[in-house]
Design a protein around this motif. Structure first.
Motif, mmCIF file in Angstrom:
data_model
loop_
_atom_site.group_PDB
_atom_site.id
_atom_site.type_symbol
_atom_site.label_atom_id
_atom_site.label_comp_id
_atom_site.label_asym_id
_atom_site.label_seq_id
_atom_site.Cartn_x
_atom_site.Cartn_y
_atom_site.Cartn_z
ATOM 1 N N SER A 329 0.837 -1.212 0.000
ATOM 2 C CA SER A 329 0.000 0.000 0.000
ATOM 3 C C SER A 329 0.866 1.255 0.000
ATOM 4 N N ASN A 330 1.981 1.243 0.745
ATOM 5 C CA ASN A 330 2.897 2.387 0.742
ATOM 6 C C ASN A 330 3.527 2.576 -0.634
ATOM 7 N N PHE A 331 3.883 1.448 -1.262
ATOM 8 C CA PHE A 331 4.506 1.530 -2.585
ATOM 9 C C PHE A 331 3.534 2.102 -3.613
ATOM 10 N N VAL A 332 2.267 1.692 -3.542
ATOM 11 C CA VAL A 332 1.260 2.207 -4.474
ATOM 12 C C VAL A 332 1.106 3.717 -4.308
ATOM 13 N N ILE A 333 1.073 4.191 -3.051
ATOM 14 C CA ILE A 333 0.970 5.632 -2.801
ATOM 15 C C ILE A 333 2.203 6.352 -3.342
ATOM 16 N N PHE A 334 3.386 5.781 -3.090
ATOM 17 C CA PHE A 334 4.621 6.395 -3.581
ATOM 18 C C PHE A 334 4.608 6.506 -5.098
ATOM 19 N N ARG A 335 4.226 5.421 -5.785
ATOM 20 C CA ARG A 335 4.188 5.433 -7.244
ATOM 21 C C ARG A 335 3.217 6.491 -7.757
ATOM 22 N N SER A 336 2.075 6.591 -7.134
ATOM 23 C CA SER A 336 1.060 7.546 -7.592
ATOM 24 C C SER A 336 1.544 8.980 -7.422
ATOM 25 N N ILE A 337 2.152 9.295 -6.265
ATOM 26 C CA ILE A 337 2.668 10.649 -6.032
ATOM 27 C C ILE A 337 3.830 10.936 -6.971
ATOM 28 N N LEU A 338 4.665 9.936 -7.213
ATOM 29 C CA LEU A 338 5.765 10.096 -8.168
ATOM 30 C C LEU A 338 5.233 10.489 -9.541
ATOM 31 N N ASN A 339 4.166 9.845 -9.976
ATOM 32 C CA ASN A 339 3.575 10.145 -11.280
ATOM 33 C C ASN A 339 2.981 11.551 -11.346
ATOM 34 N N GLU A 340 2.641 12.125 -10.188
ATOM 35 C CA GLU A 340 2.043 13.455 -10.155
ATOM 36 C C GLU A 340 3.086 14.568 -10.246
ATOM 37 N N ILE A 341 4.365 14.246 -10.091
ATOM 38 C CA ILE A 341 5.402 15.274 -10.076
ATOM 39 C C ILE A 341 5.553 15.882 -11.476
ATOM 40 N N PRO A 342 5.492 17.212 -11.596
ATOM 41 C CA PRO A 342 5.702 17.836 -12.909
ATOM 42 C C PRO A 342 7.067 17.444 -13.478
ATOM 43 N N GLY A 343 7.069 17.060 -14.740
ATOM 44 C CA GLY A 343 8.303 16.635 -15.377
ATOM 45 C C GLY A 343 8.439 15.135 -15.500
ATOM 46 N N VAL A 344 7.678 14.380 -14.708
ATOM 47 C CA VAL A 344 7.702 12.917 -14.819
ATOM 48 C C VAL A 344 6.828 12.509 -16.000
ATOM 49 N N VAL A 345 7.453 11.909 -17.005
ATOM 50 C CA VAL A 345 6.723 11.481 -18.202
ATOM 51 C C VAL A 345 6.247 10.044 -18.048
ATOM 52 N N THR A 346 7.137 9.150 -17.653
ATOM 53 C CA THR A 346 6.765 7.755 -17.402
ATOM 54 C C THR A 346 7.493 7.273 -16.161
ATOM 55 N N ALA A 347 6.913 6.275 -15.496
ATOM 56 C CA ALA A 347 7.538 5.620 -14.343
ATOM 57 C C ALA A 347 7.162 4.158 -14.391
ATOM 58 N N GLN A 348 8.096 3.310 -14.748
ATOM 59 C CA GLN A 348 7.825 1.887 -14.952
ATOM 60 C C GLN A 348 8.607 1.051 -13.949
ATOM 61 N N THR A 349 7.932 0.090 -13.328
ATOM 62 C CA THR A 349 8.590 -0.847 -12.431
ATOM 63 C C THR A 349 9.381 -1.848 -13.267
ATOM 64 N N SER A 350 10.686 -1.934 -13.034
ATOM 65 C CA SER A 350 11.517 -2.840 -13.826
ATOM 66 C C SER A 350 11.873 -4.109 -13.082
ATOM 67 N N GLU A 351 11.913 -4.058 -11.744
ATOM 68 C CA GLU A 351 12.270 -5.239 -10.966
ATOM 69 C C GLU A 351 11.659 -5.117 -9.586
ATOM 70 N N MET A 352 11.148 -6.233 -9.061
ATOM 71 C CA MET A 352 10.540 -6.229 -7.735
ATOM 72 C C MET A 352 11.035 -7.427 -6.947
ATOM 73 N N LYS A 353 11.703 -7.146 -5.828
ATOM 74 C CA LYS A 353 12.190 -8.195 -4.944
ATOM 75 C C LYS A 353 11.327 -8.227 -3.692
ATOM 76 N N ALA A 354 11.776 -8.987 -2.694
ATOM 77 C CA ALA A 354 10.964 -9.166 -1.487
ATOM 78 C C ALA A 354 10.678 -7.845 -0.788
ATOM 79 N N ASP A 355 11.678 -6.975 -0.674
ATOM 80 C CA ASP A 355 11.486 -5.719 0.039
ATOM 81 C C ASP A 355 12.161 -4.560 -0.695
#
Length: 399
Positions: A329-355
């Motif tokens: 849930s924290n990661f989802v919030i972080f990703r969403s706020i990251l996408n809202e930052i002016p200048g961010v065109v794309t933000a793609q998850t490339s790798e996901m480990k345990a933590d």
């Protein structure tokens, strides 16, 4: 079994490509918009010594997480919160429908826990179709989020009506609805006022139908809009008549578009339309709606030119390694706020480990500027520690 899975994957891929090939020209040739490959970890508890059942459950959990990550790329956090129940029903409870193929890269039994690292091919095309079929608007990352401040006065209104009034919070004007349609048809995401939470900024403007640029930008910033469209619309009786009952009505919409990051006006239009009707209210409504649609289409054209020029500016790729992402849930919030930052065109998850999760960000600026922008954000339920910054690299820990 392998042959069956291979055939299934081949059929799915051919099907998706065939559907995409038949879409209208809004999808550019060679642009991959149908699938995403996501690596994700799934975990399950071994109960009663049944390792096989725990393994199956871990795989199922990983597929749910893969779909969740794909959805987080398509929807802003406000939409996810507002439609959370629907998302659970149509997506998360049926995650296998949106995964065309997966393979277990590695797996581990550790005590009473079973973990799998899965590579899943998720159909973003099918997810988008399901979301739109359920009335959930899919966000287009290449266009800004729009918020309207249009005050409207039809023939039966003594004073203008607008949604930020104290008693008319959910009221949307005819011209605004039509303007929003014109924007949506051109790929913009329009913020629904019903999803907004009022703050103290509303108190200062609730009796002001015609907002100043500063007021509209300030409120738009607090509500996470990229562009605000402020203006007025009014209907009146036109002089032309036909016989005793047929009258003409004139609708005028005047609006301007303002960037919330700079406060600059980037587009403006005034549209006038005449309608014919026997009824005053209906005639005024039609004139307002038609003028609103033309205004929305014109503003969309002007804004798109400016926005595409911004996108074409020199972009940099910044790799962000985020620690503490086991709390999804924290990661989802972080990703969403990251996408809202002016200048961010794309933000793609490339790798996901345990933590730990790696995000590749396309940004109009460098890593230091992106770090500064992240530091200014409020994540509410957690904080961030940016403990490593280089030219194209950030390391962040949730705290």
């Amino acid at each position: 079994m392998y042959l069956f899975v291979w055939i299934k994957r081949l059929f799915f891929t051919v099907f998706i490509l065939a559907v995409v090939a038949n879409l209208s020209g809004t999808v550019n040739a060679g642009e991959d918009t149908s699938e995403r490959i996501i690596e994700v970890i799934g975990t399950s508890t071994i109960r009663g010594g049944d390792v096989a059942k725990a393994r199956d459950q871990a795989i199922k959990n990983s597929l749910v997480s893969a779909v969740e990550l794909a959805v987080a790329d398509l929807l802003p956090i406000e939409s996810m919160i507002q439609n959370f129940k629907t998302l659970n029903e149509i997506l998360y409870d049926n995650s296998s429908k949106f995964v065309g193929y997966y393979k277990v890269l590695t797996e581990l039994k550790f005590g009473e826990t079973y973990r799998v690292l899965v590579q899943a091919t998720v159909s973003t095309f099918v997810i988008k179709q399901k979301l739109m079929g359920s009335g959930i608007k899919v966000r287009k990352k290449t266009m800004p989020d729009i918020l309207f401040f249009i005050a409207e006065q039809n023939l039966d209104d003594i004073l203008p009506r607008y949604w930020w009034m104290e008693d008319l919070y959910v009221v949307r004007s005819y011209s605004e609805i039509a303007m929003a349609e014109g924007m949506l048809r051109n790929g913009f995401f329009v913020i629904d006022q019903k999803s907004l939470i009022k703050n103290e900024e509303f108190e200062a403007i609730k009796y002001k139908p015609d907002l100043s640029n500063e007021e509209a930008v300030r409120l738009g910033n607090s509500l996470h809009a990229d562009v605000v469209i402020a203006g007025i619309s009014k209907a009146d009786i036109a002089p032309n008549t036909m016989g005793e009952n047929i009258k003409s009505f004139i609708g005028i919409v005047s609006a301007r578009a303002l960037r919330t990051d700079t406060g600059k006006e980037i587009a403006s239009t005034t549209q006038t339309v005449v309608s014919v009707n026997q009824d005053d209210i209906t005639g005024g409504r039609d004139a307002l709606s038609n003028a609103g649609y033309l205004a929305g289409r014109e503003l969309a054209s002007q804004i798109a030119i400016i926005w595409q020029q911004e996108v074409k500016k020199i972009l940099s790729t910044v790799e962000i390694i985020v620690e503490g992402t086991r709390y999804l849930s924290n990661f989802v919030i972080f990703r969403s706020i990251l996408n809202e930052i002016p200048g961010v065109v794309t933000a793609q998850t490339s790798e996901m480990k345990a933590d730990e999760t790696t995000i590749i960000v396309t940004f109009r600026g460098n890593a230091k500027e992106l770090a500064d922008a992240l530091m200014s954000k409020n994540f509410e339920t957690f904080g961030i520690n940016i403990y490593e910054v280089s030219q194209d690299h950030l390391r962040i820990r949730f705290i």
